[in-house]
Design an enzyme around this catalytic site. Structure first.
Site, PDB file in Angstrom:
ATOM      1  N   THR A   1       1.305   3.718   2.844  1.00 36.84           N
ATOM      2  CA  THR A   1       1.739   2.952   1.663  1.00 36.84           C
ATOM      3  C   THR A   1       2.932   3.716   1.137  1.00 36.84           C
ATOM      4  O   THR A   1       3.070   4.901   1.412  1.00 36.84           O
ATOM      5  CB  THR A   1       0.639   2.906   0.574  1.00 36.84           C
ATOM      6  OG1 THR A   1      -0.340   1.931   0.918  1.00 36.84           O
ATOM      7  CG2 THR A   1       1.155   2.553  -0.797  1.00 36.84           C
TER       8      THR A   1
ATOM      9  N   ARG B   1      -7.181  -9.925   3.506  1.00 40.56           N
ATOM     10  CA  ARG B   1      -7.651  -8.754   2.739  1.00 40.56           C
ATOM     11  C   ARG B   1      -6.523  -8.240   1.842  1.00 40.56           C
ATOM     12  O   ARG B   1      -5.394  -8.083   2.276  1.00 40.56           O
ATOM     13  CB  ARG B   1      -8.103  -7.657   3.698  1.00 40.56           C
ATOM     14  CG  ARG B   1      -8.567  -6.368   3.001  1.00 40.56           C
ATOM     15  CD  ARG B   1      -7.447  -5.356   2.868  1.00 40.56           C
ATOM     16  NE  ARG B   1      -7.911  -4.090   2.317  1.00 40.56           N
ATOM     17  CZ  ARG B   1      -7.079  -3.109   1.945  1.00 40.56           C
ATOM     18  NH1 ARG B   1      -5.779  -3.246   2.076  1.00 40.56           N
ATOM     19  NH2 ARG B   1      -7.563  -1.997   1.446  1.00 40.56           N
TER      20      ARG B   1
ATOM     21  N   GLY C   1      -5.486  -5.159  -0.890  1.00 41.96           N
ATOM     22  CA  GLY C   1      -5.879  -3.820  -1.322  1.00 41.96           C
ATOM     23  C   GLY C   1      -5.567  -3.578  -2.789  1.00 41.96           C
ATOM     24  O   GLY C   1      -5.419  -4.509  -3.581  1.00 41.96           O
ATOM     25  N   ASP C   2      -5.483  -2.317  -3.142  1.00 42.95           N
ATOM     26  CA  ASP C   2      -5.229  -1.921  -4.535  1.00 42.95           C
ATOM     27  C   ASP C   2      -3.758  -2.010  -4.908  1.00 42.95           C
ATOM     28  O   ASP C   2      -3.414  -2.106  -6.089  1.00 42.95           O
ATOM     29  CB  ASP C   2      -5.677  -0.474  -4.757  1.00 42.95           C
ATOM     30  CG  ASP C   2      -4.884   0.482  -3.856  1.00 42.95           C
ATOM     31  OD1 ASP C   2      -4.893   0.272  -2.618  1.00 42.95           O
ATOM     32  OD2 ASP C   2      -4.228   1.401  -4.381  1.00 42.95           O
TER      33      ASP C   2
ATOM     34  N   THR D   1      -2.196   5.827  -3.266  1.00 40.45           N
ATOM     35  CA  THR D   1      -2.296   5.552  -1.832  1.00 40.45           C
ATOM     36  C   THR D   1      -3.664   5.994  -1.348  1.00 40.45           C
ATOM     37  O   THR D   1      -4.172   7.026  -1.789  1.00 40.45           O
ATOM     38  CB  THR D   1      -1.193   6.275  -1.031  1.00 40.45           C
ATOM     39  OG1 THR D   1      -1.535   6.236   0.379  1.00 40.45           O
ATOM     40  CG2 THR D   1      -1.011   7.726  -1.448  1.00 40.45           C
ATOM     41  N   GLY D   2      -4.241   5.224  -0.442  1.00 38.97           N
ATOM     42  CA  GLY D   2      -5.565   5.553   0.087  1.00 38.97           C
ATOM     43  C   GLY D   2      -6.419   4.312   0.154  1.00 38.97           C
ATOM     44  O   GLY D   2      -5.907   3.193   0.074  1.00 38.97           O
TER      45      GLY D   2
ATOM     46  N   GLY E   1      -7.982   1.379  -0.629  1.00 38.26           N
ATOM     47  CA  GLY E   1      -7.788   0.529  -1.793  1.00 38.26           C
ATOM     48  C   GLY E   1      -9.059  -0.024  -2.399  1.00 38.26           C
ATOM     49  O   GLY E   1      -9.140  -0.221  -3.617  1.00 38.26           O
TER      50      GLY E   1
HETATM   51  N1  ASP Z   1      -3.880   1.608  -0.622  1.00 40.52           N
HETATM   52  C1  ASP Z   1      -3.515   0.861   0.542  1.00 40.52           C
HETATM   53  C2  ASP Z   1      -4.465  -0.287   0.715  1.00 40.52           C
HETATM   54  O1  ASP Z   1      -5.648  -0.105   0.535  1.00 40.52           O
HETATM   55  C3  ASP Z   1      -3.479   1.654   1.802  1.00 40.52           C
HETATM   56  C4  ASP Z   1      -2.967   3.049   1.699  1.00 40.52           C
HETATM   57  O2  ASP Z   1      -2.441   3.474   0.705  1.00 40.52           O
HETATM   58  O3  ASP Z   1      -3.074   3.774   2.668  1.00 40.52           O
HETATM   59  O4  ASP Z   1      -4.034  -1.328   1.105  1.00 40.52           O
END
Ligand code: ASP
Length: 309
Positions: A177, A205, A207-208, A228-229, A231
């Site tokens: 991200t 789908r 995400g956050d 990031t991570g 979501g």
């Molecule tokens: N946060 C992002 C999501 O869940 C993915 C990421 O940041 O790695 O879509």
């Protein structure tokens, strides 16, 4: 007068250190520096935090090194849907798109939604693409987002799914991200986030990253956040807004509030997580719980980038 500052991330899904070559690492560092330079140029000229965040993220969306725009992750049907959002801390105006398929630079579109008084604030799927096209934004075929590296990541994830070893997949195979937060010379904050989401995610789908209060938040009274991570966890924790709330009502400093979320609240959730954050005084922090997070910051003192702990 506040000191302008820009802080960026290119995702907490960094390639494992053991697999990173010096040339590849330098390529990521150069990409981060290019993004910081673009955003800092805006701030140094007296531009707004919103414009600086947009400029920094455009560079990362165009760069195949990052999972946003060109270089986005593949979904389970082998194509791409992208999410993005932005928020401005003085007005609390925001814009977001989710599961869009043809927008070249999602961050430019969400910035325009915010500027137009955030009504609509969030557009999804074909409606997001149609709005961007009708408003003159550059459009692309879905294949524009594809890169060989991300295609290989999808293959790896499919094989792991078959073999039942998905949990062992490195963060770099799964996600990424890009995001930026900034404080401008007028004392205003902004935050933006853009992503291709998760490798092998289901079609539809979300995400956050496009969820205001989860992956993105900015409020001049407290902070600007881009996360990031995983979501799904950030949405359930209202991560970015929770940091704001802990500062506003709980008296936490920026660093305390961010650490409590990344190294406290998410403990035991097996959630790879990271974020960049800045407060209205220009304090900033870049916590993450994975092996590495592409990251950097820029101010009048210069530019710094880093990948691993
Ligand atoms: N946060 C992002 C999501 O869940 C993915 C990421 O940041 O790695 O879509």
């Amino acid at each position: 007068m506040p000191t302008p500052r820009l802080v960026i991330h290119g995702g907490c899904g960094a390639i494992p250190k053991a697999e990173m070559t010096p040339a590849r690492a330098e390529s990521f560092r150069a990409s981060l520096r290019a993004s910081l330079t673009a955003g800092w140029t805006v701030l140094a000229a007296g531009g707004s935090a919103l414009d600086a965040v947009t400029a920094a993220i455009v560079v990362m969306e165009d760069d195949p090194n990052f999972n946003a725009g060109h270089g986005s992750a593949f979904n389970d049907e082998g194509f791409h849907e992208v999410d993005a959002s932005i928020m401005e801390g003085q007005s609390l105006l925001a814009g977001a798109i989710a599961a869009a398929r043809e927008i070249r630079n999602p961050i430019k579109v969400v910035a325009e939604l915010a500027r137009r008084n955030a009504d609509p604030l969030m557009l999804a799927g074909a409606g997001a693409d149609a709005w961007a096209r009708a408003n003159g934004f550059a459009m692309v075929d879905n294949g524009y987002y594809s890169t060989q590296w991300r295609r290989e990541a999808l293959e790896q994830i499919r094989q792991r799914a078959k073999a039942g070893t998905l949990a062992a997949a490195p963060e770099s195979e799964k996600h990424g991200t890009v995001g930026a937060v900034a404080l401008d010379a007028a004392g205003h904050l902004a935050a933006g986030t853009s992503t291709g989401g998760y490798t092998g995610k289901l079609v539809g789908r979300i995400g956050d990253s496009p969820i205001i209060g989860a992956g993105t938040w900015a409020d001049d009274r407290t902070c600007a956040i881009s996360a990031t991570g995983k979501g799904e966890f950030f949405i359930r924790k209202a991560l970015a807004h929770e940091i704001h709330a802990r500062m506003r009502w709980g008296g936490r400093s920026l660093a305390q509030a961010c650490d409590e979320m990344i190294h406290g609240e998410l403990d035991g959730w097996a959630a790879g997580a990271g974020l960049v954050a800045i407060d209205a005084q220009g304090n900033f922090t870049l916590p993450f719980n994975t092996e590495g997070m592409y990251r950097g910051h820029a101010s009048a003192a210069g530019v710094e980038v880093d990948i691993y702990r």
